[in-house]
Design an enzyme around this catalytic site. Structure first.
Site, PDB file in Angstrom:
ATOM      1  N   ARG A 178       0.611  -1.148  -0.084  1.00 57.04           N
ATOM      2  CA  ARG A 178      -0.058   0.102  -0.148  1.00 57.04           C
ATOM      3  C   ARG A 178       0.987   1.382   0.095  1.00 57.04           C
ATOM      4  NH1 ARG A 178      -2.117  -3.842  -1.264  1.00 57.04           N
ATOM      5  NH2 ARG A 178      -4.034  -5.003  -0.249  1.00 57.04           N
ATOM      6  N   SER A 228     -10.920  -3.380   3.089  1.00 56.79           N
ATOM      7  CA  SER A 228     -10.341  -3.368   4.527  1.00 56.79           C
ATOM      8  C   SER A 228     -10.139  -2.298   4.836  1.00 56.79           C
ATOM      9  CB  SER A 228      -8.964  -4.342   4.247  1.00 56.79           C
ATOM     10  OG  SER A 228      -9.285  -5.607   3.701  1.00 56.79           O
ATOM     11  N   GLU A 298      -6.095   1.473   6.674  1.00 56.67           N
ATOM     12  CA  GLU A 298      -5.667   1.595   5.125  1.00 56.67           C
ATOM     13  C   GLU A 298      -6.446   2.641   4.206  1.00 56.67           C
ATOM     14  OE1 GLU A 298      -5.373  -2.278   3.235  1.00 56.67           O
ATOM     15  OE2 GLU A 298      -6.285  -1.397   1.449  1.00 56.67           O
TER      16      GLU A 298
HETATM   17  P1  FAD Z   1      -9.617   6.517  -4.454  1.00 63.06           P
HETATM   18  O1  FAD Z   1     -10.241   5.729  -3.287  1.00 63.06           O
HETATM   19  O2  FAD Z   1     -10.504   7.319  -5.262  1.00 63.06           O
HETATM   20  O3  FAD Z   1      -8.382   7.242  -4.102  1.00 63.06           O
HETATM   21  C1  FAD Z   1      -7.586   6.573  -3.342  1.00 63.06           C
HETATM   22  C2  FAD Z   1      -6.049   7.023  -3.294  1.00 63.06           C
HETATM   23  O4  FAD Z   1      -5.553   7.183  -4.565  1.00 63.06           O
HETATM   24  C3  FAD Z   1      -6.513   8.867  -3.135  1.00 63.06           C
HETATM   25  O5  FAD Z   1      -5.298   9.183  -2.327  1.00 63.06           O
HETATM   26  C4  FAD Z   1      -6.438   9.424  -4.640  1.00 63.06           C
HETATM   27  O6  FAD Z   1      -5.839  10.707  -4.725  1.00 63.06           O
HETATM   28  C5  FAD Z   1      -5.417   8.401  -5.154  1.00 63.06           C
HETATM   29  N1  FAD Z   1      -5.402   8.409  -6.417  1.00 63.06           N
HETATM   30  C6  FAD Z   1      -6.761   8.020  -7.328  1.00 63.06           C
HETATM   31  N2  FAD Z   1      -6.262   8.076  -8.680  1.00 63.06           N
HETATM   32  C7  FAD Z   1      -5.000   8.537  -8.897  1.00 63.06           C
HETATM   33  C8  FAD Z   1      -4.322   8.965  -9.989  1.00 63.06           C
HETATM   34  N3  FAD Z   1      -4.828   8.711 -11.172  1.00 63.06           N
HETATM   35  N4  FAD Z   1      -3.179   9.544  -9.641  1.00 63.06           N
HETATM   36  C9  FAD Z   1      -2.708   9.525  -8.591  1.00 63.06           C
HETATM   37  N5  FAD Z   1      -3.427   9.455  -7.404  1.00 63.06           N
HETATM   38  C10 FAD Z   1      -4.394   8.876  -7.583  1.00 63.06           C
HETATM   39  N6  FAD Z   1      -7.739  -2.610  -2.353  1.00 63.06           N
HETATM   40  C11 FAD Z   1      -6.981  -3.900  -2.401  1.00 63.06           C
HETATM   41  O7  FAD Z   1      -5.727  -3.417  -2.485  1.00 63.06           O
HETATM   42  N7  FAD Z   1      -7.140  -5.297  -2.546  1.00 63.06           N
HETATM   43  C12 FAD Z   1      -8.337  -5.455  -2.354  1.00 63.06           C
HETATM   44  O8  FAD Z   1      -8.634  -6.765  -2.470  1.00 63.06           O
HETATM   45  C13 FAD Z   1      -9.497  -4.636  -1.988  1.00 63.06           C
HETATM   46  N8  FAD Z   1     -10.638  -5.142  -2.050  1.00 63.06           N
HETATM   47  C14 FAD Z   1     -11.756  -4.016  -2.065  1.00 63.06           C
HETATM   48  C15 FAD Z   1     -13.021  -4.635  -1.809  1.00 63.06           C
HETATM   49  C16 FAD Z   1     -14.122  -3.596  -1.363  1.00 63.06           C
HETATM   50  C17 FAD Z   1     -15.429  -4.137  -1.578  1.00 63.06           C
HETATM   51  C18 FAD Z   1     -13.830  -2.220  -1.616  1.00 63.06           C
HETATM   52  C19 FAD Z   1     -14.886  -1.260  -1.522  1.00 63.06           C
HETATM   53  C20 FAD Z   1     -12.469  -1.769  -1.802  1.00 63.06           C
HETATM   54  C21 FAD Z   1     -11.496  -2.586  -2.106  1.00 63.06           C
HETATM   55  N9  FAD Z   1     -10.182  -2.291  -2.021  1.00 63.06           N
HETATM   56  C22 FAD Z   1      -9.331  -3.336  -1.979  1.00 63.06           C
HETATM   57  C23 FAD Z   1      -9.726  -0.883  -1.794  1.00 63.06           C
HETATM   58  C24 FAD Z   1      -9.691  -0.068  -3.119  1.00 63.06           C
HETATM   59  O9  FAD Z   1     -10.597  -0.524  -3.997  1.00 63.06           O
HETATM   60  C25 FAD Z   1      -8.257   0.177  -3.311  1.00 63.06           C
HETATM   61  O10 FAD Z   1      -7.494   0.624  -2.610  1.00 63.06           O
HETATM   62  C26 FAD Z   1      -8.331   0.722  -4.979  1.00 63.06           C
HETATM   63  O11 FAD Z   1      -7.050   0.876  -5.301  1.00 63.06           O
HETATM   64  C27 FAD Z   1      -8.607   2.349  -4.910  1.00 63.06           C
HETATM   65  O12 FAD Z   1      -8.783   3.073  -5.950  1.00 63.06           O
HETATM   66  P2  FAD Z   1      -9.507   4.165  -6.233  1.00 63.06           P
HETATM   67  O13 FAD Z   1      -9.554   4.471  -7.832  1.00 63.06           O
HETATM   68  O14 FAD Z   1     -10.883   3.829  -5.840  1.00 63.06           O
HETATM   69  O15 FAD Z   1      -9.000   5.186  -5.411  1.00 63.06           O
END
Ligand code: FAD
Length: 303
Positions: A178, A228, A298
């Site tokens: 992460r 998580s 996280e």
């Molecule tokens: P956001 O929540 O929109 O943003 C997260 C961070 O990323 C922020 O700080 C944002 O500024 C930054 N960010 C987003 N896009 C960019 C970009 N283009 N450039 C620079 N920074 C950026 N995560 C896991 O790792 N493994 C799993 O198995 C997992 N399972 C999940 C299951 C569920 C049901 C849910 C709801 C979430 C889960 N997650 C999991 C968490 C999440 O999906 C991940 O961390 C994912 O990578 C976040 O991406 P996002 O686009 O939603 O980011």
């Protein structure tokens, strides 16, 4: 929106169009937790040139800004966000050459995984149930079931703090658990290229089905959450510590520790961000008190 923000709103409208600049937009509609108050300005650039112009205009203005992927790892406060949310959900382009797949930052990881499967390209199976964007995956080094973004990422194209656009190879991204240089250096990921390998689509599908089944069996997917809630502490599992502390089902308002998987804090319907915070803090304090382990969120907090 305060009066001093108005010139910035006009400038952003001139870049992305009137309909792509929203004022006081509720963040509960843009996060998988379904909580969060209004963002002053919510801007949706539709291509990479617009992203560059928007980021540069906001940086010049000195206003706070935040890049939004799919909002699947975010807890936005009830007061919302004072500044500009730059939503990257419209950056949806994908191109494939041999076993290399290039996805723009807003592409849904699950769709990228599905597309790779259909093309007989293996490597993104781990991502089939992660509801985030490609940009968010590079920021978080998202991973599951023994695989992670770092394993298949070849490079990212990123907007740097000095306004230039550079291609950064994976070994210069410092990807860890992460953890990434995207996070540390404030890079804006515009696109990512994954290096995959050819495989039988049926075998790829079987692995994805297995991961999906395991998720459905163990995770509270029917409720709003951000996945998580806590990072895995060294030598322990967050879910087991929380279960052993007797906190499964612990509830404040409409936020609760999931009864199905204690590592997830869930929104039972009408949770506020304050409810979710209260659950998180109680879990941290109680696990610390009982086992001497301080759980680290996280989920990212905003506002
Ligand atoms: P956001 O929540 O929109 O943003 C997260 C961070 O990323 C922020 O700080 C944002 O500024 C930054 N960010 C987003 N896009 C960019 C970009 N283009 N450039 C620079 N920074 C950026 N995560 C896991 O790792 N493994 C799993 O198995 C997992 N399972 C999940 C299951 C569920 C049901 C849910 C709801 C979430 C889960 N997650 C999991 C968490 C999440 O999906 C991940 O961390 C994912 O990578 C976040 O991406 P996002 O686009 O939603 O980011």
């Amino acid at each position: 929106m305060s009066d001093s923000d108005r010139p910035l709103a006009w400038r952003l409208r001139s870049i992305v169009g009137e309909e792509n600049v929203l004022v006081d937009e509720p963040m509960s509609e843009h996060t998988t937790f379904e909580v969060g108050g209004p963002a002053d300005l919510f801007v949706t650039p539709e291509d990479i040139d617009e992203v560059r112009e928007v980021v540069s205009a906001v940086r010049e203005s000195g206003e706070n800004y935040f890049l939004l992927g799919r909002g699947s790892d975010l807890l936005v406060s009830d007061a919302g966000f004072r500044g500009v949310i730059i939503a990257l959900e419209c950056l949806m382009g994908v191109s494939v050459e041999d076993d290399e797949m290039c996805c723009q930052a807003g592409v849904d990881l699950r769709e990228a995984s599905e597309m790779a499967c259909e093309l007989g390209l293996s490597g993104l199976e781990f991502a089939c149930g992660i509801p985030g964007s490609v940009g968010g995956a590079c920021f978080m080094n998202a991973g599951a079931y023994g695989g992670c973004t770092a394993d298949v990422l070849q490079s990212v194209r990123a907007l740097m703090p000095d306004g230039s656009v550079q291609t950064i190879p994976v070994d210069e991204l410092n990807l860890g658990y992460r953890q990434s240089r995207v996070k540390d250096d404030g890079l804006v990921v515009l696109s990512a290229t994954f290096s995959l390998r050819e495989d039988d689509p049926e075998d790829i599908r079987a692995r994805m089905d297995d991961f999906t089944q395991r998720r459905e069996d163990k995770q509270p997917l029917e409720l709003a959450s951000a996945g998580s809630t806590f990072k895995r502490p060294e030598g322990f599992f967050a879910g087991k510590l929380i279960t052993d502390a007797g906190l499964k089902g612990y509830q404040v308002g409409d936020a609760a520790v999931s009864k199905k998987h204690a590592g997830f804090v869930v929104n039972l319907g009408n949770a506020s961000a304050a409810d979710v915070h209260a659950v998180i803090e109680h879990v941290q304090d109680e696990v610390d008190r009982q086992f001497g382990v301080r759980l680290e969120p996280e989920v990212r907090f905003l506002g």
